[in-house]
Design a protein around this motif. Sequence first.
Motif, mmCIF file in Angstrom:
data_model
loop_
_atom_site.group_PDB
_atom_site.id
_atom_site.type_symbol
_atom_site.label_atom_id
_atom_site.label_comp_id
_atom_site.label_asym_id
_atom_site.label_seq_id
_atom_site.Cartn_x
_atom_site.Cartn_y
_atom_site.Cartn_z
ATOM 1 N N ASP A 72 -2.638 -8.317 -7.235
ATOM 2 C CA ASP A 72 -3.419 -7.082 -7.150
ATOM 3 C C ASP A 72 -2.500 -5.867 -7.128
ATOM 4 O O ASP A 72 -2.760 -4.853 -7.795
ATOM 5 C CB ASP A 72 -4.293 -7.082 -5.892
ATOM 6 C CG ASP A 72 -5.398 -8.130 -5.923
ATOM 7 O OD1 ASP A 72 -5.753 -8.594 -7.032
ATOM 8 O OD2 ASP A 72 -5.897 -8.496 -4.840
ATOM 9 N N THR A 81 -6.040 0.947 -0.256
ATOM 10 C CA THR A 81 -6.138 0.327 1.071
ATOM 11 C C THR A 81 -7.207 -0.753 1.104
ATOM 12 O O THR A 81 -7.057 -1.754 1.819
ATOM 13 C CB THR A 81 -6.415 1.377 2.154
ATOM 14 O OG1 THR A 81 -7.592 2.124 1.814
ATOM 15 C CG2 THR A 81 -5.230 2.328 2.286
ATOM 16 N N ASP A 82 -8.267 -0.592 0.354
ATOM 17 C CA ASP A 82 -9.300 -1.633 0.296
ATOM 18 C C ASP A 82 -8.726 -2.930 -0.271
ATOM 19 O O ASP A 82 -9.069 -4.027 0.179
ATOM 20 C CB ASP A 82 -10.484 -1.176 -0.560
ATOM 21 C CG ASP A 82 -11.371 -0.163 0.153
ATOM 22 O OD1 ASP A 82 -11.213 -0.010 1.385
ATOM 23 O OD2 ASP A 82 -12.206 0.474 -0.517
ATOM 24 N N ALA A 83 -7.841 -2.797 -1.257
ATOM 25 C CA ALA A 83 -7.296 -3.980 -1.930
ATOM 26 C C ALA A 83 -6.071 -4.551 -1.237
ATOM 27 O O ALA A 83 -5.891 -5.775 -1.188
ATOM 28 C CB ALA A 83 -6.948 -3.636 -3.381
ATOM 29 N N GLY A 141 -4.590 -3.314 1.972
ATOM 30 C CA GLY A 141 -4.417 -3.117 3.400
ATOM 31 C C GLY A 141 -4.074 -1.678 3.733
ATOM 32 O O GLY A 141 -3.787 -0.863 2.852
ATOM 33 N N PRO A 142 -4.096 -1.344 5.013
ATOM 34 C CA PRO A 142 -3.913 0.053 5.433
ATOM 35 C C PRO A 142 -2.489 0.550 5.232
ATOM 36 O O PRO A 142 -1.539 -0.225 5.155
ATOM 37 C CB PRO A 142 -4.266 0.015 6.932
ATOM 38 C CG PRO A 142 -3.953 -1.392 7.349
ATOM 39 C CD PRO A 142 -4.310 -2.242 6.170
ATOM 40 N N GLU A 165 -8.174 5.239 -1.267
ATOM 41 C CA GLU A 165 -9.156 4.330 -0.661
ATOM 42 C C GLU A 165 -9.171 2.988 -1.383
ATOM 43 O O GLU A 165 -9.241 1.923 -0.740
ATOM 44 C CB GLU A 165 -10.540 4.961 -0.686
ATOM 45 C CG GLU A 165 -11.603 4.095 -0.012
ATOM 46 C CD GLU A 165 -12.970 4.759 0.013
ATOM 47 O OE1 GLU A 165 -13.870 4.206 0.655
ATOM 48 O OE2 GLU A 165 -13.132 5.820 -0.614
ATOM 49 N N GLN A 166 -9.072 3.017 -2.694
ATOM 50 C CA GLN A 166 -9.050 1.766 -3.447
ATOM 51 C C GLN A 166 -7.783 0.953 -3.133
ATOM 52 O O GLN A 166 -7.833 -0.276 -3.055
ATOM 53 C CB GLN A 166 -9.138 2.061 -4.952
ATOM 54 C CG GLN A 166 -10.508 2.537 -5.402
ATOM 55 C CD GLN A 166 -10.507 3.040 -6.832
ATOM 56 O OE1 GLN A 166 -9.497 3.549 -7.333
ATOM 57 N NE2 GLN A 166 -11.643 2.933 -7.501
ATOM 58 N N SER A 177 0.830 -1.212 0.000
ATOM 59 C CA SER A 177 0.000 0.000 0.000
ATOM 60 C C SER A 177 0.858 1.254 0.000
ATOM 61 O O SER A 177 0.640 2.178 -0.795
ATOM 62 C CB SER A 177 -0.924 0.013 1.222
ATOM 63 O OG SER A 177 -1.810 -1.073 1.216
#
Length: 339
Positions: free
Chosen positions: A262, A308-310, A312-313, A305-306, A217
């Motif tokens: 990803d 971290t959604d995919a 992790g933070p 946001e995309q 991330s």
Amino acid sequence: MTDALSQMLDRLDCILADGATGTNLFNMGLQSGDAPELWNTDEPAKIKALYQGSVDAGSDLFLTNTFGGNAARLKLHSAEKRVRELNRVGAELGRDVADKAERKIVVAGSVGPTGEIMEPVGSLSHALAVEMFHEQADGLKEGGVDVLWLETISAPEEYRAAAEAFALAGMPWCGTMSFDTAGRTMMGVTSADLVRLVDELEPAPLAFGANCGTGASDILRTVLGFVAQGTERPIISKGNAGIPKYHDGHIHYDGTPELMGDYAAMARDAGARIIGGCCGTTPDHLRMMREALDSRPRGDRPTLEQITDALGPFSSASDGTGDDDGAEPRGRRRSRRRG
């Protein structure tokens, strides 16, 4: 004549680089504290297997086992007189693997930090840093690398010294920094700072970017920071396979091959042209990255946001570029090893 990496960048939309060096060599039996570079002469079959693993997994480019191959780091193993030899042999082994492949493979000569702190904070002079990098570059050139590959750098002074040394060696080069301290390098460099730095250098790197750091991330947030500066230079993203965790006496990276697939697709969509893995990244991860780059259509640039959604933070709230960031340059650095 156009160099091999420039030709590949002209031909391919996206280049898949390799994964970890240290992680994979530890899996082959390297012991903690040992110098991987000594395996170039002591265990050449294992080094060729390391390179071959990346090629078989689909990498277009791999780095030589020479990350710590400068005099300052090899001195810790009483091998400072073997700089040229160990770099040359590491490159020759890579050249042999690449030349036997059924497709074009670029061999990149890995050059890591000296492990010393440069003046004025530390005692390493610019002239001595250039000399050490030049010695290593000459060995890699003699061994047949296509391009020199500076990585895991924290200080702009060291980046400049390496660039000067590579010019003396007459070799094209790439260079990455590690943004692992709240979006900055340990010496306080931001993504915007690196873009400005590479624009000042002559000759400039063929490509630049980030490696290692704190996770998939975070490195994508840094890539977005490069892109925000409007750079047209090819960007490199070589992120770790997740976050390191200590388990049963070993460091384990929690990123799955699926997560790294990803990550690879999102790195491409974020603007990276050369995408690989760093610590924890094995051929299994690379295969999923190759599949993702080949099978997934290019998408829009991902939002934070995309990401971290995919994946992790983020490890910190800031990307390091804000006025209120509070990340101060540090006077001391950890001695790190890529992968």
